[in-house]
Design a protein around this motif. Structure first.
Motif, PDB file in Angstrom:
ATOM      1  N   VAL A 104       0.887  -1.226  -0.138  1.00  0.00           N
ATOM      2  CA  VAL A 104      -0.197  -0.139  -0.022  1.00  0.00           C
ATOM      3  C   VAL A 104       0.724   1.198   0.067  1.00  0.00           C
ATOM      4  N   THR A 105       0.622   2.190  -0.914  1.00  0.00           N
ATOM      5  CA  THR A 105       1.345   3.289  -1.274  1.00  0.00           C
ATOM      6  C   THR A 105       0.668   4.429  -0.880  1.00  0.00           C
ATOM      7  N   LYS A 106       1.335   5.622  -0.487  1.00  0.00           N
ATOM      8  CA  LYS A 106       0.837   6.835  -0.228  1.00  0.00           C
ATOM      9  C   LYS A 106       0.002   7.372  -1.506  1.00  0.00           C
ATOM     10  N   ASP A 107       0.473   7.321  -2.658  1.00  0.00           N
ATOM     11  CA  ASP A 107      -0.321   7.949  -3.787  1.00  0.00           C
ATOM     12  C   ASP A 107       0.187   7.293  -5.110  1.00  0.00           C
ATOM     13  N   LEU A 108      -0.348   7.819  -6.269  1.00  0.00           N
ATOM     14  CA  LEU A 108      -0.217   7.171  -7.590  1.00  0.00           C
ATOM     15  C   LEU A 108       1.402   7.220  -8.126  1.00  0.00           C
ATOM     16  N   ASP A 109       2.091   8.341  -7.622  1.00  0.00           N
ATOM     17  CA  ASP A 109       3.657   8.188  -8.293  1.00  0.00           C
ATOM     18  C   ASP A 109       4.197   7.355  -7.502  1.00  0.00           C
ATOM     19  N   GLU A 110       4.110   7.130  -6.107  1.00  0.00           N
ATOM     20  CA  GLU A 110       4.880   6.011  -5.406  1.00  0.00           C
ATOM     21  C   GLU A 110       4.291   4.839  -5.887  1.00  0.00           C
ATOM     22  N   LEU A 111       3.006   4.370  -6.280  1.00  0.00           N
ATOM     23  CA  LEU A 111       2.617   3.276  -6.796  1.00  0.00           C
ATOM     24  C   LEU A 111       3.442   2.750  -7.846  1.00  0.00           C
ATOM     25  N   GLU A 112       3.486   4.028  -8.780  1.00  0.00           N
ATOM     26  CA  GLU A 112       4.332   3.526 -10.244  1.00  0.00           C
ATOM     27  C   GLU A 112       5.701   3.199 -10.091  1.00  0.00           C
ATOM     28  N   THR A 113       6.572   4.230  -9.073  1.00  0.00           N
ATOM     29  CA  THR A 113       7.849   3.832  -8.758  1.00  0.00           C
ATOM     30  C   THR A 113       8.029   2.385  -8.253  1.00  0.00           C
ATOM     31  N   ARG A 160      -1.431  -0.934  -4.342  1.00  0.00           N
ATOM     32  CA  ARG A 160      -2.495  -0.199  -4.338  1.00  0.00           C
ATOM     33  C   ARG A 160      -2.103   1.123  -3.458  1.00  0.00           C
ATOM     34  N   THR A 161      -2.828   2.212  -3.742  1.00  0.00           N
ATOM     35  CA  THR A 161      -2.743   3.551  -3.097  1.00  0.00           C
ATOM     36  C   THR A 161      -3.725   3.174  -1.706  1.00  0.00           C
ATOM     37  N   LYS A 162      -3.213   4.108  -0.838  1.00  0.00           N
ATOM     38  CA  LYS A 162      -4.181   3.994   0.481  1.00  0.00           C
ATOM     39  C   LYS A 162      -5.814   4.301   0.411  1.00  0.00           C
ATOM     40  N   ASN A 163      -5.927   5.098  -0.799  1.00  0.00           N
ATOM     41  CA  ASN A 163      -7.312   5.274  -1.149  1.00  0.00           C
ATOM     42  C   ASN A 163      -8.102   3.956  -1.644  1.00  0.00           C
ATOM     43  N   GLN A 164      -7.221   3.422  -2.771  1.00  0.00           N
ATOM     44  CA  GLN A 164      -7.563   2.373  -3.397  1.00  0.00           C
ATOM     45  C   GLN A 164      -7.856   1.174  -2.450  1.00  0.00           C
ATOM     46  N   ASP A 165      -6.971   0.961  -1.468  1.00  0.00           N
ATOM     47  CA  ASP A 165      -7.067  -0.142  -0.474  1.00  0.00           C
ATOM     48  C   ASP A 165      -8.273   0.358   0.643  1.00  0.00           C
ATOM     49  N   LYS A 166      -8.479   1.655   0.761  1.00  0.00           N
ATOM     50  CA  LYS A 166      -9.707   1.851   1.577  1.00  0.00           C
ATOM     51  C   LYS A 166     -11.021   1.381   0.903  1.00  0.00           C
ATOM     52  N   TRP A 167     -10.996   1.687  -0.700  1.00  0.00           N
ATOM     53  CA  TRP A 167     -12.122   1.265  -1.298  1.00  0.00           C
ATOM     54  C   TRP A 167     -12.242  -0.166  -1.450  1.00  0.00           C
ATOM     55  N   ALA A 168     -11.256  -1.001  -1.427  1.00  0.00           N
ATOM     56  CA  ALA A 168     -11.337  -2.394  -1.715  1.00  0.00           C
ATOM     57  C   ALA A 168     -11.900  -2.870  -0.519  1.00  0.00           C
ATOM     58  N   ASP A 169     -11.237  -2.556   0.881  1.00  0.00           N
ATOM     59  CA  ASP A 169     -11.749  -3.069   2.149  1.00  0.00           C
ATOM     60  C   ASP A 169     -13.147  -2.812   2.331  1.00  0.00           C
ATOM     61  N   LEU A 170     -13.746  -1.490   2.156  1.00  0.00           N
ATOM     62  CA  LEU A 170     -14.972  -1.028   2.083  1.00  0.00           C
ATOM     63  C   LEU A 170     -15.944  -2.059   1.315  1.00  0.00           C
ATOM     64  N   GLU A 199     -18.345   5.779  -8.679  1.00  0.00           N
ATOM     65  CA  GLU A 199     -18.207   7.396  -8.375  1.00  0.00           C
ATOM     66  C   GLU A 199     -17.067   7.620  -7.342  1.00  0.00           C
ATOM     67  N   LEU A 200     -17.170   6.782  -6.308  1.00  0.00           N
ATOM     68  CA  LEU A 200     -16.005   6.837  -5.110  1.00  0.00           C
ATOM     69  C   LEU A 200     -14.687   6.530  -5.660  1.00  0.00           C
ATOM     70  N   SER A 201     -14.701   5.283  -6.490  1.00  0.00           N
ATOM     71  CA  SER A 201     -13.643   5.188  -7.122  1.00  0.00           C
ATOM     72  C   SER A 201     -12.804   6.184  -7.967  1.00  0.00           C
ATOM     73  N   ASP A 202     -13.620   6.790  -8.673  1.00  0.00           N
ATOM     74  CA  ASP A 202     -13.026   8.001  -9.397  1.00  0.00           C
ATOM     75  C   ASP A 202     -12.754   8.939  -8.632  1.00  0.00           C
ATOM     76  N   TYR A 203     -13.245   9.421  -7.363  1.00  0.00           N
ATOM     77  CA  TYR A 203     -13.068  10.429  -6.921  1.00  0.00           C
ATOM     78  C   TYR A 203     -11.780  10.042  -6.080  1.00  0.00           C
ATOM     79  N   TYR A 204     -11.359   8.960  -5.507  1.00  0.00           N
ATOM     80  CA  TYR A 204     -10.287   8.603  -4.885  1.00  0.00           C
ATOM     81  C   TYR A 204      -9.103   8.727  -6.046  1.00  0.00           C
ATOM     82  N   TYR A 205      -9.522   8.358  -7.086  1.00  0.00           N
ATOM     83  CA  TYR A 205      -8.416   8.326  -8.088  1.00  0.00           C
ATOM     84  C   TYR A 205      -7.910   9.876  -8.581  1.00  0.00           C
ATOM     85  N   ARG A 206      -9.017  10.535  -8.369  1.00  0.00           N
ATOM     86  CA  ARG A 206      -8.472  12.270  -8.676  1.00  0.00           C
ATOM     87  C   ARG A 206      -7.753  12.651  -7.602  1.00  0.00           C
ATOM     88  N   LEU A 207      -8.131  12.446  -6.418  1.00  0.00           N
ATOM     89  CA  LEU A 207      -7.223  12.605  -5.288  1.00  0.00           C
ATOM     90  C   LEU A 207      -5.855  12.326  -5.342  1.00  0.00           C
TER      91      LEU A 207
END
Length: 230
Positions: A104-113, A160-170, A199-207
């Protein structure tokens, strides 16, 4: 001490696991075959314990800010997956997701790295990205199947990012495996749930992409009662 804790305590009782499989698939497997596959699955799971510890230590050392965890499938779940997908598997030894490691990463940049590094750190058998284009239900993440150079074992790594992981757990806890109290409400409101989930997934993606002013999607009382306060 690895963040995996001690997975050896998760190794299951063979008789109980066999009973689960026969109860869930009464007309698809004999007691003899169930016993054979459960026994083989337990042996495979034992092999993955050391691999999980090694892999978590390796990734955690390289990326101390990332959260790295793991799970090993129950032997009954392994056998049941083979039974559910007879065109894809005929033996538990063919499964490639017995061990799942999650990063689980903090954001998309770290996920890509991290993803880029993992593809050079391990022998990649297959990979698929749901980061920019999610699954139909809104799930996002990057999946790698990697082969261990010492044992030849193949396992899955999910990034996953933290937001993606939060969505998946929910979604996992409230929709895919709801409590008895929620099952009927989930079934009756499935279309609305998946609309909001996307909609929530898109919201987290934009964040995660760095947008500052992003409006959270509106949620109806019915869906909030099912999903809780996300």
């Amino acid at each position: 001490m690895s963040p995996l804790y001690n997975l050896k305590h998760l190794l299951s009782n063979t008789e109980l696991e066999q009973e689960k499989v026969i109860q869930n698939f009464p007309n698809k497997i004999s007691e003899e075959t169930a016993t054979e596959q459960i026994y083989k699955a337990e042996k495979i799971r034992e092999q993955f314990v050391n691999l999980a510890d090694r892999q978590i230590d390796d990734i955690s050392a390289a990326y101390p800010d990332a959260e790295v965890t793991a799970r090993i499938k129950d032997s009954s779940s392994m056998v049941e997956k083979v039974l559910r997908k007879p065109n894809q598997y005929n033996d538990v030894s063919q499964l490639q997701d017995t061990l799942g490691v999650r990063v689980v990463t903090k954001d998309l940049d770290e996920l890509e790295t991290i993803t880029s590094d993992l593809t050079t750190r391990y022998e990649v058998v297959s990979e698929v990205s749901y980061v920019d284009v999610p699954k139909l239900d809104g799930y996002r993440g990057y999946h790698l199947n990697v082969k261990d150079k010492y044992t030849g074992l193949v396992n899955e790594i999910q990034i996953r990012t933290k937001n993606q992981d939060k969505w998946a757990d929910l979604m996992h806890n409230r929709v895919y495996k709801p409590s008895k109290e929620l099952e009927e409400r989930v079934r009756m409101n499935q279309d609305s749930i998946y609309k909001y989930a996307n909609e929530l997934s898109d919201y987290y993606y934009r964040l995660d992409s760095g947008e500052k002013k992003v409006k959270k999607p509106e949620i109806s009382k019915i869906i909030r009662d099912i999903l809780g306060d996300d």
